[in-house]
Design a protein around this motif. Sequence first.
Motif, PDB file in Angstrom:
ATOM      1  N   UNK A  70       0.943  -1.198  -0.057  1.00 39.83           N
ATOM      2  CA  UNK A  70      -0.027  -0.059   0.089  1.00 39.83           C
ATOM      3  C   UNK A  70       1.019   1.228  -0.136  1.00 39.83           C
ATOM      4  N   UNK A  71       2.147   0.966   0.216  1.00 40.06           N
ATOM      5  CA  UNK A  71       2.850   2.334   0.480  1.00 40.06           C
ATOM      6  C   UNK A  71       3.995   2.437  -0.868  1.00 40.06           C
ATOM      7  N   UNK A  72       4.516   3.676  -0.711  1.00 36.24           N
ATOM      8  CA  UNK A  72       5.850   3.705  -1.623  1.00 36.24           C
ATOM      9  C   UNK A  72       5.175   3.451  -3.083  1.00 36.24           C
ATOM     10  N   UNK A  73       6.466   3.139  -4.073  1.00 33.03           N
ATOM     11  CA  UNK A  73       6.217   2.829  -5.138  1.00 33.03           C
ATOM     12  C   UNK A  73       5.427   1.465  -5.612  1.00 33.03           C
ATOM     13  N   UNK A  74       5.321   0.567  -4.838  1.00 32.06           N
ATOM     14  CA  UNK A  74       4.278  -0.665  -4.862  1.00 32.06           C
ATOM     15  C   UNK A  74       3.029   0.066  -4.713  1.00 32.06           C
ATOM     16  N   UNK A  75       2.697   0.637  -3.562  1.00 30.51           N
ATOM     17  CA  UNK A  75       1.319   1.343  -3.539  1.00 30.51           C
ATOM     18  C   UNK A  75       0.867   2.062  -5.037  1.00 30.51           C
ATOM     19  N   UNK A  76       1.803   2.856  -5.124  1.00 27.85           N
ATOM     20  CA  UNK A  76       1.462   3.594  -6.468  1.00 27.85           C
ATOM     21  C   UNK A  76       1.036   2.971  -7.698  1.00 27.85           C
ATOM     22  N   UNK A  77       2.063   1.780  -7.796  1.00 23.00           N
ATOM     23  CA  UNK A  77       1.851   0.781  -9.060  1.00 23.00           C
ATOM     24  C   UNK A  77       0.771   0.181  -8.933  1.00 23.00           C
ATOM     25  N   UNK A  78       0.580  -0.487  -7.963  1.00 18.37           N
ATOM     26  CA  UNK A  78      -0.806  -1.416  -7.676  1.00 18.37           C
ATOM     27  C   UNK A  78      -2.322  -0.364  -7.699  1.00 18.37           C
TER      28      UNK A  78
END
Length: 389
Positions: free
Chosen positions: A309-317
Amino acid sequence: MGERFQGFRERLAADGVFRPQRSSARLGHGAKVGAGPAGAADVVGAADPPVVVPPRDEPPVARRRRGRGGRGGEELQVPAAEFTSYYGRPILKAPVWRWDIPAYLFTGGLAAGSSLLAAGGQLTGRPALRRAGRATALGAVTASAYFLVNDLGRPERFHHMLRVAKPTSPMSVGTWILTAYGPAAGLAAVAEGARLLPDRGLSGVARRLLPPAGQAAGLAAAAVAPALATYTGVLLAGTAVPSWHEAYPELPTIFAGSALASGAGVGLLAAPCAQAGPARRMAVAGAALELWGAHAVESRLGLLSEPYRLGTAGRLLRAGRLLTAAGVVGALVGRRSRALSALSGAALLAASVATRFGIFHGGVASARDPKYTVLPQRERIRRRGTGQV
């Protein structure tokens, strides 16, 4: 020696650092114990607080509390731990994979979805879907093999993995899946060019034999495609990376849905609206699986859902979810619009890329932060201690 020591004590007393006291002072007798450098006597009595020597067996905490008058004392609550590492070394070694591994995850899924699309076009008499699916499958599996070999560093390492077949190793199984899928997808794609060969001689023989061989190879590639689409999820879940390992039920589902959605995107881009029916149905099925799995990894895993949910992973998902929803809506609404169908296909392909990279970055983030390793372990130990499953 005694005179030197007495002089040292007098200098300390003059500086205010040390006040000589005797046992009579500890009893509060007010005895005269010495004289300062000016000859004035230091009298220990009511003006000086008694010095109480605690017994040796008294706990240090009790000594400090009593030394402060029994009020307050030191704070006994331990501050919250900051999980960093053991002696400057990380608890887990974060994956050293570069961008080529999430790209490998995407191209493998794209190849699998394209083969399923081509098989659907073949069985339902839609040549545009069949050609687009076969050509994309060959290009995607070629790129996938390149990314894998590039990560291994030397091409012969891929060959060395074929010397054994280890069913308990997802990497070994995946190598054999890729080896079985590649030639079938290649033959099916080459068969599409049979109509361009001359009718005479050996070329004529190849022109007659390639189409039926391509039909069989296309179905064989489609049969291996589900394994190709999902084994990478099993591969990630088999590692010690916390957010990958805990998401072992969801990762194969997410990757299967992403593969179907990307294959549907190819069909929506390449086929006319009249032949894009199977691609639309694939888009709906793939989006359902992908969105369900992405929601599960972001909500079911407790603390280990946080890296997703946070950081780069959150933005991509989040971007992947929005693009997937937009692609499905466009595919359903734009049944008669070639432009809208193409935009929907591009959105589904972009969503698959974002999802694969988001899952990758979420796992790497969980390996780099020690709390995602320590706290879940403590929670499992607590549950075992209380008898909870």
